[in-house]
Design a protein around this motif. Structure first.
Motif, PDB file in Angstrom:
ATOM      1  N   UNK A 219       0.821  -1.209   0.000  1.00 28.98           N
ATOM      2  CA  UNK A 219       0.000   0.000   0.000  1.00 28.98           C
ATOM      3  C   UNK A 219       0.855   1.259   0.000  1.00 28.98           C
ATOM      4  N   UNK A 220       2.146   1.120   0.427  1.00 31.32           N
ATOM      5  CA  UNK A 220       3.064   2.266   0.390  1.00 31.32           C
ATOM      6  C   UNK A 220       3.789   2.371  -0.942  1.00 31.32           C
ATOM      7  N   UNK A 221       3.784   1.290  -1.718  1.00 26.04           N
ATOM      8  CA  UNK A 221       4.586   1.254  -2.942  1.00 26.04           C
ATOM      9  C   UNK A 221       3.880   2.019  -4.065  1.00 26.04           C
ATOM     10  N   UNK A 222       4.629   2.481  -5.069  1.00 22.46           N
ATOM     11  CA  UNK A 222       4.011   3.228  -6.180  1.00 22.46           C
ATOM     12  C   UNK A 222       2.898   2.418  -6.858  1.00 22.46           C
ATOM     13  N   UNK A 223       3.156   1.120  -7.121  1.00 23.75           N
ATOM     14  CA  UNK A 223       2.155   0.284  -7.792  1.00 23.75           C
ATOM     15  C   UNK A 223       0.889   0.221  -6.959  1.00 23.75           C
ATOM     16  N   UNK A 224       1.071   0.046  -5.644  1.00 23.66           N
ATOM     17  CA  UNK A 224      -0.071  -0.082  -4.750  1.00 23.66           C
ATOM     18  C   UNK A 224      -0.890   1.191  -4.686  1.00 23.66           C
ATOM     19  N   UNK A 225      -0.185   2.338  -4.602  1.00 21.34           N
ATOM     20  CA  UNK A 225      -0.889   3.622  -4.504  1.00 21.34           C
ATOM     21  C   UNK A 225      -1.689   3.878  -5.772  1.00 21.34           C
ATOM     22  N   UNK A 226      -1.051   3.605  -6.918  1.00 18.49           N
ATOM     23  CA  UNK A 226      -1.727   3.819  -8.191  1.00 18.49           C
ATOM     24  C   UNK A 226      -2.966   2.930  -8.306  1.00 18.49           C
ATOM     25  N   UNK A 227      -2.770   1.632  -8.013  1.00 18.68           N
ATOM     26  CA  UNK A 227      -3.835   0.643  -8.151  1.00 18.68           C
ATOM     27  C   UNK A 227      -4.995   0.965  -7.215  1.00 18.68           C
TER      28      UNK A 227
END
Lengths: 251, 279
Positions: A219-227
């Motif tokens: 949830x902190x990672x770029x992929x997670x935030x975007x998704x």
């Protein structure tokens, strides 16, 4: 030692590479959610984990006493199944087939196991019903009961809520979470629905840039935030349309 | 003379009894596998393989082999295996592969028979192997025994592997992933189908074999809701239709194959009506 370890997996078909050099491992009791856009290689990854397909590179290693065909599988519904004449009991029992060897007929042990699985998923009273006449949620429970007959170690669920209404989808998630919590069954779930990661301990995001880690890290990672952002918009849209529908019914 | 007396008279001939035994056994075998084939969307494999068997008969006739079975059975089994492999190949789709092999074998078979024919009644020969003929009434004891043995093997294999066939039919990927060798059982099904088709050529001829495989299964599916009941109903229906068809064809002097299929169609319509009325 992890139950399943993937080392340097490269996945794809006919020369098209979908995911490169994938590393991750799944421990006993984990709840791994595999997310990613359509066509990102999720289905290929599943087929590879189940040994239905060979990876282009790398390997899948089972450990911790897990054998190759001890992964219970909940596939997406196929066209064949939609009008298949079979009773719920027949389908659930067929999950025991892997342990039968050359024995032709089911014994008391298998019947007991099937009865227990149906009881657990609350479909015992449907046992004589015809599969094709059940609701989507009930059908998924039947297939889940069948998977529980095959193994009680790992379940691999491929889009378990696709085609279900919101209520049935939530029930399905709760049921899977309960199996993970109470029965200590390791869950691997493929989904493109962000709600699903609420219950997960680990996330694998498949795509050009893959990500593997705990849910918090994701949830902190770029992929997670975007998704998560994309998903929030989708949910808002879905909720407003659902409200409109409910309003329509009241009139 | 009333119908019963006429039937009694015919039944006193051994060749009529042979025809009934063979007809019932073939109807039983084909209906058992029919349920699986229809559900797996393989209805046309019967059609394709029966044309292959026709081509193989032509080759056997040209080579003047004493026992045609020795050529026809292995060739048909080989094609069954090939068709199944092709079905998995994405380059040529399963249905296209069956269509190709089917018409190809039909054409080549007829061509061979035409070029190398030694028979004086060529079109009669072709017609009888396509639509079945009176040949079921000219069975020798040896042929009847061969048919009985093969049928018993087919039925035994089906009963023994019944649950595995169900698992593979319902969900191939699940079965394969949880330790059932789905490919092996698919192969087994294909081989059995090939054997049944070669047996059934004598009865209804190669054009009508699909009917024996498909109709009882489809009729049973109108009436029943579980795999076991559909299978049993399909077997009973098929045997009854075959009996009525053979006896009817003797009484009214109609072609055996098409009479059986006509009875099968009638049974299907009745089942369809019952289903409609119920719903």
């Amino acid at each position: 030692m992890a139950l399943i370890t993937c080392r340097g997996l490269t996945l794809g078909y006919e020369g098209t590479v979908l995911v490169e050099n994938l590393h991750f491992s799944i421990g006993a009791g984990d709840y791994l959610c595999i997310v990613g856009e359509n066509g990102s290689g999720k289905s290929t990854l599943i087929r590879t984990l189940l040994h239905l397909q060979e990876p282009m590179k790398g390997e899948v290693i089972e450990g911790d006493g897990l054998r190759r065909n001890e992964i219970g599988y909940l596939p997406q519904q196929t066209l064949i199944q939609r009008d298949f004449p079979a009773s719920v009991r027949e389908i659930v029992l067929s999950g025991c087939q892997g342990r039968m060897g050359f024995r032709p007929f089911y014994g008391p042990q298998e019947k007991e196991l099937a009865a227990r699985s149906m009881e657990q998923l609350g479909i015992a009273d449907l046992r004589r019903r015809c599969y094709r006449e059940l609701s989507g949620g009930q059908q998924q429970r039947v297939l889940l009961a069948r998977a529980l007959c095959a193994t009680r170690k790992v379940l691999l669920l491929d889009e378990p809520i696709s085609g279900l209404d919101p209520k049935a989808a939530m029930d399905m998630y709760e049921l899977i979470a309960a199996l993970n919590r109470d029965e200590k069954i390791t869950i691997i779930m493929v989904s493109h629905d962000m709600t699903s990661i609420r219950y997960a301990t680990h996330i694998l995001h498949v795509g050009d840039e893959w990500f593997y880690g705990t849910r918090e890290e994701y949830l902190q990672s770029p992929a997670g935030i975007y998704f998560a952002g994309v998903h929030a918009e989708e949910t808002a849209a879905a909720e407003s349309s659902a409200e409109e529908q409910e309003g329509g019914e009241e009139e | 003379m009333n119908i019963l007396e006429t039937l009694g008279m015919y039944l006193s001939y051994p060749f009529v009894r042979y025809a009934l035994i063979v007809g019932v056994l073939i109807a039983l075998c084909s209906s058992l596998l029919g349920v699986t084939l229809v559900l797996k969307r393989f209805s046309f494999i019967g059609d394709g393989l029966s044309h292959v068997a026709f081509g193989a008969f032509a080759i056997a006739a040209v080579l003047e082999v004493s026992n045609e079975m020795l050529v026809v059975l292995p060739l048909t089994v080989l094609c069954a295996v090939l068709l199944l492999r092709m079905g998995q190949n994405t380059k040529i789709r399963g249905d296209a592969a069956i269509a190709m092999l089917s018409v190809g074998a039909l054409a080549i078979g007829y061509l061979l028979m035409n070029i190398f024919s030694t028979s004086s009644n060529l079109s009669g020969d072709v017609c009888s192997s396509l639509f079945g003929s009176t040949s079921i009434l000219t069975l020798t004891l040896g042929e009847v025994i061969l048919c009985v043995v093969l049928s018993v093997i087919v039925i035994a294999v089906f009963v023994f592997f019944y649950h595995k066939i169900f698992a593979v039919t319902f969900d191939e990927s699940f079965a394969q992933a949880t330790g059932t060798d789905a490919k092996k059982y698919n192969l087994m099904i294909a081989v059995i189908v090939a054997v049944i088709i070669v047996l059934a050529m004598n009865l209804v001829g190669s054009l009508l074999i699909s009917a024996l495989i498909i109709f009882p299964a489809l009729s049973a599916m109108r009436l029943f809701r579980s795999f076991l009941s559909v299978t049993i109903c399909s077997a009973i229906l098929s045997v009854c239709c075959a009996l009525i068809g053979i006896l009817g064809s003797i009484l009214w002097a109609t072609p055996v194959g098409s009479t059986i299929v006509a009875v099968d169609i009638a049974a299907f319509l009745i089942c369809w009506l019952i289903d409609r009325v119920r719903a």
